[in-house]
Enzyme design. Sequence first.
Site, PDB file in Angstrom:
ATOM      1  CE  LYS A 268      -2.173   3.411   2.260  1.00  0.00           C
ATOM      2  NZ  LYS A 268      -1.890   4.272   3.396  1.00  0.00           N
ATOM      3  CG  ASP A 287      -6.665   2.994   2.555  1.00  0.00           C
ATOM      4  OD1 ASP A 287      -7.553   2.720   1.733  1.00  0.00           O
ATOM      5  OD2 ASP A 287      -6.655   4.046   3.215  1.00  0.00           O
TER       6      ASP A 287
HETATM    7  N1  LIG Z   1      -5.794   4.255  -0.662  1.00  0.00           N
HETATM    8  C1  LIG Z   1      -5.268   5.389  -0.195  1.00  0.00           C
HETATM    9  N2  LIG Z   1      -4.656   5.383   0.976  1.00  0.00           N
HETATM   10  C2  LIG Z   1      -4.144   6.532   1.422  1.00  0.00           C
HETATM   11  N3  LIG Z   1      -3.513   6.813   2.558  1.00  0.00           N
HETATM   12  C3  LIG Z   1      -3.221   8.092   2.524  1.00  0.00           C
HETATM   13  O1  LIG Z   1      -2.590   8.748   3.486  1.00  0.00           O
HETATM   14  N4  LIG Z   1      -3.656   8.656   1.419  1.00  0.00           N
HETATM   15  C4  LIG Z   1      -4.238   7.702   0.693  1.00  0.00           C
HETATM   16  C5  LIG Z   1      -4.898   7.686  -0.536  1.00  0.00           C
HETATM   17  O2  LIG Z   1      -5.045   8.697  -1.244  1.00  0.00           O
HETATM   18  N5  LIG Z   1      -5.390   6.493  -0.940  1.00  0.00           N
END
Ligand SMILES: Nc1nc2[nH]c(O)nc2c(=O)[nH]1
Length: 414
Positions: A268, A287
């Site tokens: 991620k 996420d």
């Molecule tokens: N899928 C995402 N996860 C994230 N964490 C974060 O801090 N920003 C993001 C995001 O834009 N997309």
Amino acid sequence: MSIRTSEWQKMPVSLTELCINTTLRCGQSFRWRKSAEGEWSCALHGRILSFRQDSKYLHYRAIFPSTSYATPPPSNCPSFAQAATMDSDDTLALIKHYFNLNPDLTQLYEQWASADPNFKKRAPKFAGIRILRQDAWEALIGFICSSNNNISRISKMVHSLCSHYGPLIGHIRDEAYHDFPTPEALADPRVEAHLIKLGFGYRAKYIQKTAAIVANDKGLDWLEGLCNPENPQFGKESKSAGELVEGGREGYRKAHEELLALHGVGPKVADCVCLMGLGWSESVPVDTHVWQIAQRDYRFSKGRHSSLTTATYMAVANHFRGLWGKQAGWAHSVLFTADLKAFSERLVSNVQAKREEIVVESDSEPTNTEVVQETIVKSERAVRKRDKRAAETEQHQVLEVEDKTTKRKKRRRG
Ligand SMILES: Nc1nc2[nH]c(O)nc2c(=O)[nH]1
């Protein structure tokens, strides 16, 4: 240190194409500060940039340090390497680059909405959420801080990194603005202990070790070389394509895989860096928010994809790439942002979709489920073990502090 301030200037841009109130605080960059007067500011590429926005214009101003720096600007700092003076002012080019203003967001919205009825239903209308083009190095460290964390705490950590290790650019109303620290500034082995004291927990080690790899081993050129050749770093536009990683899906895969070798980088985090620091717009970071969206709206709650394993991570990301196309990362950020609690009341979707009760609050401490999910998707067993040990250590430290506090309170109570 004296400073030189340029006049406020303006460029025409509609709120549908860019909304800074959303884009600058939806978990992409963690350094922007908003004043009571509604002005957004951040030190970027050797100057302080400030913005205000109305329905027709983006108003901007740059504050440059005078030539006499308190400490000379490091030549290897990604920001300073291309730092401009007022005399060779590249501020407008920097703003267009940073806000990634080329893609037509209105057209993209139409494309995503016609391909995906759920996007049409859930996406906030005219939200102006764009994917920023940040420096790869800043994105890497910012998203290492983001693991099992919430936006307000990540922002505090990144602010702390800058004020302790980044070059001072200037002040606005007595508030200091520092640029992002160089890899060298964070590579010193003493950094880890200092960051632990500052509350970074297990991320302290990841930051120092990743900085040491970039500063002493692989080099910043290696990191920046992972960029999509169609979207190079600011000031590196003239590099020939041969010196950069190849484009297309292979280039994205290679960049993602290489990032995974760094400390504190799982799938991620690697995808966030690919999307927001390396210009790979097909990258979809999965996420807890995205996973919940996939379960709720895209039938990922049953069968072999009922938990967020590595295979499921890939299946979710591939599903969205198939649905939304080359700019899938942009489309994901629209649904991701709409799902953040801070935006859920402000951004109203097409059908005024009522918020689900089970929204994971981005601005609260991570839940156990979030921690477990982030751990599951780590691709290598060794990384997984290391993370677990580090997380346990942090948890122990927290528990120890709590334990001591409880004992102290009991003693006081007699
Ligand atoms: N899928 C995402 N996860 C994230 N964490 C974060 O801090 N920003 C993001 C995001 O834009 N997309």
